[in-house]
Enzyme design. Structure first.
Site, mmCIF file in Angstrom:
data_model
loop_
_atom_site.group_PDB
_atom_site.id
_atom_site.type_symbol
_atom_site.label_atom_id
_atom_site.label_comp_id
_atom_site.label_asym_id
_atom_site.label_seq_id
_atom_site.Cartn_x
_atom_site.Cartn_y
_atom_site.Cartn_z
ATOM 1 N N ILE A 184 -14.392 4.667 -55.097
ATOM 2 C CA ILE A 184 -15.517 3.950 -54.508
ATOM 3 C C ILE A 184 -16.500 4.991 -53.998
ATOM 4 O O ILE A 184 -16.139 6.155 -53.795
ATOM 5 C CB ILE A 184 -15.106 2.972 -53.382
ATOM 6 C CG1 ILE A 184 -14.474 3.716 -52.197
ATOM 7 C CG2 ILE A 184 -14.171 1.904 -53.905
ATOM 8 C CD1 ILE A 184 -14.165 2.803 -51.014
ATOM 9 N N ASP A 185 -17.752 4.587 -53.798
ATOM 10 C CA ASP A 185 -18.779 5.524 -53.369
ATOM 11 C C ASP A 185 -18.472 6.126 -52.005
ATOM 12 O O ASP A 185 -17.791 5.510 -51.171
ATOM 13 C CB ASP A 185 -20.142 4.825 -53.290
ATOM 14 C CG ASP A 185 -20.652 4.378 -54.645
ATOM 15 O OD1 ASP A 185 -20.139 4.886 -55.655
ATOM 16 O OD2 ASP A 185 -21.560 3.527 -54.681
ATOM 17 N N LYS A 186 -19.020 7.281 -51.774
ATOM 18 C CA LYS A 186 -18.879 7.959 -50.482
ATOM 19 C C LYS A 186 -19.337 7.067 -49.337
ATOM 20 O O LYS A 186 -18.700 7.009 -48.281
ATOM 21 C CB LYS A 186 -19.694 9.256 -50.496
ATOM 22 C CG LYS A 186 -19.688 10.029 -49.190
ATOM 23 C CD LYS A 186 -20.508 11.308 -49.330
ATOM 24 C CE LYS A 186 -20.512 12.103 -48.022
ATOM 25 N NZ LYS A 186 -21.280 13.377 -48.153
#
Length: 313
Positions: A138-140
């Site tokens: 998942i994105d930062k």
């Protein structure tokens, strides 16, 4: 390994070459590994390959000479003790096969050019005797469920479920604007454009991306939604939300920048309003398991103050 070659054993057969190299050269930025593959510095059975190439038993990977002693010459990543404590408290569940974590926003899942270490590096420092790998990403800036494997058997087992669309991932988000109805979005996203435009874009040359948006609550100027994704493309929800003219609150890449500034000024919270709320999959015993990750305080504060936010042009 002999000379400049790595030979693939049965434990690594079937893995993508980029993921395999990420695991071998854990301290090397992903961008460097992709660059080596793109330039042909890394070859399989003497031929050029793409990052998505699936390795086969006894494949021989040629690596550039400067990487022969890379692992021996690299210092171990130094993980602050505070990070190890935070990681331990973020564990939702674990067994002999996997760890399910509630990732905080702002923590990358892996190291990179701008990140000395990521979630997977912290997990490997916590469990040095295990073969820890990311099952998905998942994105930062996104918080919530992240699954890590403790062995290659479970990693392959989970990846097969991803390919067969047997994993259910639900997200929650706060969108700018009031959505009229629930909607299912099917589009094609091209992540290769990120290298040139720093954004993922819709393109007929892209890969299919499917998301179902369900309205949980409408506010004066915002909509609180649940999103179930059937595919896991880079920045999928963020791009599709933006293309619906309902970008995610505090999205610095695909959002409404002036509006986000006003929200931050009034509420004092700048985190991306996107949370990986739950994940369901089949474990190695054939049992379907479902886990939920609690939203952090900042997300709940945002929700509680939405009706008090004013956006004047």
């Amino acid at each position: 390994m002999s000379g400049k070659n790595l030979k693939i054993d049965k434990d690594n057969a079937g893995r993508r070459i980029d993921n395999y190299l990420f695991n071998i050269y854990r301290s090397l930025p992903k961008s460097k590994i992709y660059s080596m593959i793109r330039k042909g510095e890394v070859r399989v059975n003497s031929g050029r390959i793409k990052p998505t190439y699936k390795l086969s038993l006894d494949d021989e990977i040629r690596i550039p000479p400067y990487l022969i002693n890379f692992k021996e010459n690299m210092d171990d990543i130094k993980i602050p003790s505070s990070r190890l404590i935070e990681f331990e408290s973020s564990i939702i569940d674990q067994n002999d096969d996997f760890i399910l974590v509630n990732k905080e926003p702002g923590l990358s899942v892996h190291s990179g050019t701008n990140n000395q270490f990521g979630l997977v590096d912290i997990a490997r420092a916590k469990f040095p005797s295990l073969e820890i790998d990311l099952c998905h990403r998942i994105d930062k800036s996104t918080s919530g469920c992240v699954l890590l494997s403790k062995n290659k058997l479970f990693l392959r087992h989970f990846h097969k479920q991803l390919i067969n669309n047997n994993v259910t991932k639900k997200y929650e988000a706060i969108l700018i604007g009031v959505m009229k109805k629930n909607i299912k979005v099917e589009s094609k996203l091209d992540s290769s454009t990120k290298e040139h435009f720093h954004k993922v874009q819709e393109s007929i040359a892209g890969k299919k991306a499917i998301s179902a948006f369900k309205i949980l609550k409408k506010y004066k100027l915002f909509t609180y939604v649940e999103i179930i994704i059937s595919t896991g493309r880079m920045h999928q929800i963020r791009v599709q939300s933006s293309n619906l003219n309902h970008p995610i609150v505090n999205d610095k890449k695909y959002g409404l920048f002036d509006t986000n500034k006003k929200i931050v000024k009034q509420v004092g919270i700048s985190r991306l309003a996107l949370h990986a709320a739950s994940i369901s999959f089949i474990d190695l015993d054939g049992i379907e398991v479902c886990y939920e990750a609690m939203k952090n305080n900042e997300f709940d504060i945002l929700l509680s103050k939405l009706d008090n936010i004013t956006i004047k042009s």
